[in-house]
Scaffold this motif. Structure first.
Motif, PDB file in Angstrom:
ATOM      1  N   ARG A 236       0.819  -1.217   0.000  1.00 23.62           N
ATOM      2  CA  ARG A 236       0.000   0.000   0.000  1.00 23.62           C
ATOM      3  C   ARG A 236       0.848   1.260   0.000  1.00 23.62           C
ATOM      4  NH1 ARG A 236      -4.553   0.379   4.337  1.00 23.62           N
ATOM      5  NH2 ARG A 236      -2.872  -0.221   5.744  1.00 23.62           N
ATOM      6  N   ASN A 237       2.091   1.150   0.443  1.00 21.59           N
ATOM      7  CA  ASN A 237       2.974   2.321   0.525  1.00 21.59           C
ATOM      8  C   ASN A 237       4.154   2.200  -0.426  1.00 21.59           C
ATOM      9  OD1 ASN A 237       1.919   3.895   3.086  1.00 21.59           O
ATOM     10  ND2 ASN A 237       1.937   1.735   3.657  1.00 21.59           N
ATOM     11  N   GLY A 238       3.929   1.518  -1.560  1.00 18.79           N
ATOM     12  CA  GLY A 238       5.019   1.276  -2.499  1.00 18.79           C
ATOM     13  C   GLY A 238       5.703   2.542  -2.974  1.00 18.79           C
ATOM     14  N   ALA A 239       4.928   3.548  -3.385  1.00 15.99           N
ATOM     15  CA  ALA A 239       5.517   4.791  -3.882  1.00 15.99           C
ATOM     16  C   ALA A 239       6.311   5.500  -2.785  1.00 15.99           C
ATOM     17  CB  ALA A 239       4.417   5.710  -4.415  1.00 15.99           C
ATOM     18  N   LYS A 240       5.790   5.478  -1.559  1.00 15.23           N
ATOM     19  CA  LYS A 240       6.488   6.108  -0.432  1.00 15.23           C
ATOM     20  C   LYS A 240       7.811   5.398  -0.159  1.00 15.23           C
ATOM     21  CE  LYS A 240       5.962   7.058   4.513  1.00 15.23           C
ATOM     22  NZ  LYS A 240       5.051   6.947   5.690  1.00 15.23           N
ATOM     23  N   VAL A 241       7.801   4.067  -0.218  1.00 14.15           N
ATOM     24  CA  VAL A 241       9.034   3.308   0.023  1.00 14.15           C
ATOM     25  C   VAL A 241      10.075   3.630  -1.035  1.00 14.15           C
ATOM     26  CG1 VAL A 241      10.034   1.003   0.176  1.00 14.15           C
ATOM     27  CG2 VAL A 241       7.790   1.452   1.181  1.00 14.15           C
ATOM     28  N   VAL A 242       9.660   3.679  -2.295  1.00 17.26           N
ATOM     29  CA  VAL A 242      10.600   3.988  -3.379  1.00 17.26           C
ATOM     30  C   VAL A 242      11.204   5.373  -3.191  1.00 17.26           C
ATOM     31  CG1 VAL A 242      10.810   4.398  -5.855  1.00 17.26           C
ATOM     32  CG2 VAL A 242       9.525   2.423  -5.027  1.00 17.26           C
ATOM     33  N   ASN A 243      10.375   6.356  -2.853  1.00 14.96           N
ATOM     34  CA  ASN A 243      10.884   7.712  -2.632  1.00 14.96           C
ATOM     35  C   ASN A 243      11.866   7.753  -1.470  1.00 14.96           C
ATOM     36  OD1 ASN A 243       9.380   8.814  -4.730  1.00 14.96           O
ATOM     37  ND2 ASN A 243       7.634   9.307  -3.409  1.00 14.96           N
ATOM     38  N   THR A 244      11.548   7.022  -0.409  1.00 17.12           N
ATOM     39  CA  THR A 244      12.446   6.972   0.750  1.00 17.12           C
ATOM     40  C   THR A 244      13.781   6.345   0.367  1.00 17.12           C
ATOM     41  OG1 THR A 244      10.591   6.816   2.294  1.00 17.12           O
ATOM     42  CG2 THR A 244      12.741   6.098   3.094  1.00 17.12           C
ATOM     43  N   LEU A 245      13.739   5.259  -0.390  1.00 17.41           N
ATOM     44  CA  LEU A 245      14.970   4.593  -0.825  1.00 17.41           C
ATOM     45  C   LEU A 245      15.827   5.530  -1.676  1.00 17.41           C
ATOM     46  CD1 LEU A 245      13.564   1.066  -1.739  1.00 17.41           C
ATOM     47  CD2 LEU A 245      15.009   1.638   0.213  1.00 17.41           C
ATOM     48  N   ARG A 246      15.187   6.252  -2.585  1.00 17.26           N
ATOM     49  CA  ARG A 246      15.947   7.165  -3.450  1.00 17.26           C
ATOM     50  C   ARG A 246      16.565   8.292  -2.639  1.00 17.26           C
ATOM     51  NH1 ARG A 246      11.601   7.612  -8.472  1.00 17.26           N
ATOM     52  NH2 ARG A 246      12.062   5.564  -9.419  1.00 17.26           N
ATOM     53  N   GLU A 247      15.803   8.852  -1.709  1.00 16.82           N
ATOM     54  CA  GLU A 247      16.321   9.954  -0.898  1.00 16.82           C
ATOM     55  C   GLU A 247      17.484   9.498  -0.024  1.00 16.82           C
ATOM     56  OE1 GLU A 247      13.007  11.367   1.271  1.00 16.82           O
ATOM     57  OE2 GLU A 247      12.014  12.275  -0.479  1.00 16.82           O
ATOM     58  N   ARG A 248      17.324   8.361   0.629  1.00 13.02           N
ATOM     59  CA  ARG A 248      18.398   7.876   1.503  1.00 13.02           C
ATOM     60  C   ARG A 248      19.608   7.431   0.686  1.00 13.02           C
ATOM     61  NH1 ARG A 248      15.305   4.479   6.374  1.00 13.02           N
ATOM     62  NH2 ARG A 248      13.997   6.234   7.061  1.00 13.02           N
ATOM     63  N   GLY A 249      19.352   6.836  -0.476  1.00 15.93           N
ATOM     64  CA  GLY A 249      20.460   6.439  -1.333  1.00 15.93           C
ATOM     65  C   GLY A 249      21.241   7.634  -1.830  1.00 15.93           C
ATOM     66  N   GLU A 250      20.535   8.703  -2.196  1.00 15.29           N
ATOM     67  CA  GLU A 250      21.204   9.907  -2.672  1.00 15.29           C
ATOM     68  C   GLU A 250      22.047  10.534  -1.576  1.00 15.29           C
ATOM     69  OE1 GLU A 250      20.065  14.196  -4.799  1.00 15.29           O
ATOM     70  OE2 GLU A 250      18.514  12.691  -4.378  1.00 15.29           O
ATOM     71  N   ARG A 251      21.511  10.566  -0.348  1.00 14.93           N
ATOM     72  CA  ARG A 251      22.285  11.134   0.760  1.00 14.93           C
ATOM     73  C   ARG A 251      23.533  10.318   1.056  1.00 14.93           C
ATOM     74  NH1 ARG A 251      17.106  11.939   3.346  1.00 14.93           N
ATOM     75  NH2 ARG A 251      17.524  10.117   4.658  1.00 14.93           N
ATOM     76  N   ALA A 252      23.457   9.011   0.793  1.00 15.98           N
ATOM     77  CA  ALA A 252      24.603   8.132   1.062  1.00 15.98           C
ATOM     78  C   ALA A 252      25.534   8.009  -0.143  1.00 15.98           C
ATOM     79  CB  ALA A 252      24.113   6.752   1.467  1.00 15.98           C
ATOM     80  N   GLY A 253      25.191   8.711  -1.235  1.00 15.04           N
ATOM     81  CA  GLY A 253      26.039   8.646  -2.423  1.00 15.04           C
ATOM     82  C   GLY A 253      25.887   7.350  -3.198  1.00 15.04           C
ATOM     83  N   ARG A 254      24.717   6.701  -3.077  1.00 15.60           N
ATOM     84  CA  ARG A 254      24.456   5.445  -3.783  1.00 15.60           C
ATOM     85  C   ARG A 254      23.436   5.703  -4.902  1.00 15.60           C
ATOM     86  NH1 ARG A 254      28.254   2.147  -2.752  1.00 15.60           N
ATOM     87  NH2 ARG A 254      26.878   0.490  -3.544  1.00 15.60           N
ATOM     88  N   ASP A 255      23.665   5.104  -6.063  1.00 16.89           N
ATOM     89  CA  ASP A 255      22.768   5.338  -7.196  1.00 16.89           C
ATOM     90  C   ASP A 255      21.908   4.124  -7.539  1.00 16.89           C
ATOM     91  OD1 ASP A 255      24.648   3.638  -8.208  1.00 16.89           O
ATOM     92  OD2 ASP A 255      25.255   4.933  -9.880  1.00 16.89           O
ATOM     93  N   PHE A 256      21.992   3.054  -6.769  1.00 10.35           N
ATOM     94  CA  PHE A 256      21.235   1.842  -7.090  1.00 10.35           C
ATOM     95  C   PHE A 256      19.738   2.121  -7.150  1.00 10.35           C
ATOM     96  CE2 PHE A 256      18.715  -1.800  -5.752  1.00 10.35           C
ATOM     97  CZ  PHE A 256      19.153  -2.797  -6.608  1.00 10.35           C
ATOM     98  N   PHE A 257      19.225   2.863  -6.180  1.00  7.70           N
ATOM     99  CA  PHE A 257      17.780   3.027  -6.048  1.00  7.70           C
ATOM    100  C   PHE A 257      17.194   3.997  -7.075  1.00  7.70           C
ATOM    101  CE2 PHE A 257      19.305   1.772  -1.798  1.00  7.70           C
ATOM    102  CZ  PHE A 257      18.621   0.567  -1.695  1.00  7.70           C
TER     103      PHE A 257
END
Length: 265
Positions: A236-257
């Motif tokens: 039910r929160n798929g879009a929210k999870v994806v956005n969270t992964l991208r934001e945290r990945g960007e802050r950590a310098g990771r481009d996988f997400f």
């Protein structure tokens, strides 16, 4: 409207407890109604006391009072059960409050859910840094979901990863369509297992399957199916999870997400 557990309505329960105690007072004059010895007893008075004790949860104390415990949160008080506050105001530790309906008079049970999550889009597996971001994001999402049901989430333990090709993705969506998930979606305790991301073919040509084991502790009732709750929370929160992964990945310098289009469980 519905009936909800664990409201921690301590003042109201305290008033009921005091009223029940007042109703349970019996004048002991040493004799029964007909001059008999009180040991033989007035059955009517004894019935009143027994009825009051039943209302009080036994032993002259309400179930609410028995289950009042201190803690920085209701979840912490429910799990630890080491600082009782039967009157509702005995907590002395900084930041601690008295919480009702902890269920501390019942055994602590462990819940376990084995799930498979799919990250649609990536064509390579996650590295250790990505796995840490992914596991932490899922843990945070599920923590807020299960705490509403009185469950303390212990751990989200990630397992093996595997790449999934486009042919397998097509086969999965065809199978779901034949099973009727796109139209109805099974329901359990108000949770729908249908996922909007399951109704269309992912835009990417591959995906990554990640197995995980989710564990938590709680004191039933009510009884909770962690499989249903965890799966539905992610879907039910798929879009929210994806956005969270991208934001945290960007802050950590990771481009996988950045390559993740959607997620499903």
């Amino acid at each position: 409207y519905g009936c909800f557990y664990f409201t921690a309505c301590t003042p109201e329960k305290q008033a009921l407890w005091e009223d029940a105690q007042n109703d349970a007072v019996v004048v002991d004059d040493g004799e029964g109604e007909d001059g008999d010895d009180e040991d033989e007893g007035d059955e009517e008075d004894e019935d009143e006391v027994e009825e009051a004790d039943l209302d009080l949860g036994g032993g002259g104390q309400t179930t609410a009072a028995v289950n009042n415990f201190c803690g920085p949160s209701w979840i912490h008080a429910m799990v630890t059960c080491d600082d009782p506050c039967p009157m509702g105001w005995e907590c002395v530790e900084p930041g601690a409050s008295c919480y009702a309906a902890t269920g501390c008079d019942k055994p602590l049970e462990t819940l376990l859910s084995e799930m498979m999550t799919t990250l649609n889009g990536p064509d390579s597996l996650m590295e250790d840094e990505d796995m840490e971001i992914f596991g932490g994001s899922i843990f945070d999402l599920l923590t807020s979901a299960v705490e509403e049901l009185g469950v303390s989430l212990d751990e989200v333990d990630l397992g093996e990863q595997s790449l999934v090709g486009r042919r397998e993705l097509k086969r999965r969506i065809k199978r779901r369509s034949l099973e009727g998930h796109d139209v109805f979606g099974p329901r359990y305790l108000g949770y729908s297992l249908a996922n909007v991301t399951q109704r269309r073919l992912p835009s990417g040509s591959s995906a990554v399957d990640v197995s995980m084991v989710v564990t938590g502790d709680y004191r039933p009732p009510p009884y909770v199916d962690l499989d249903v709750v965890a799966q539905d929370s992610i879907n039910r929160n798929g879009a929210k999870v994806v956005n969270t992964l991208r934001e945290r990945g960007e802050r950590a310098g990771r481009d996988f997400f950045r390559r993740v289009d959607s997620i499903e469980a």
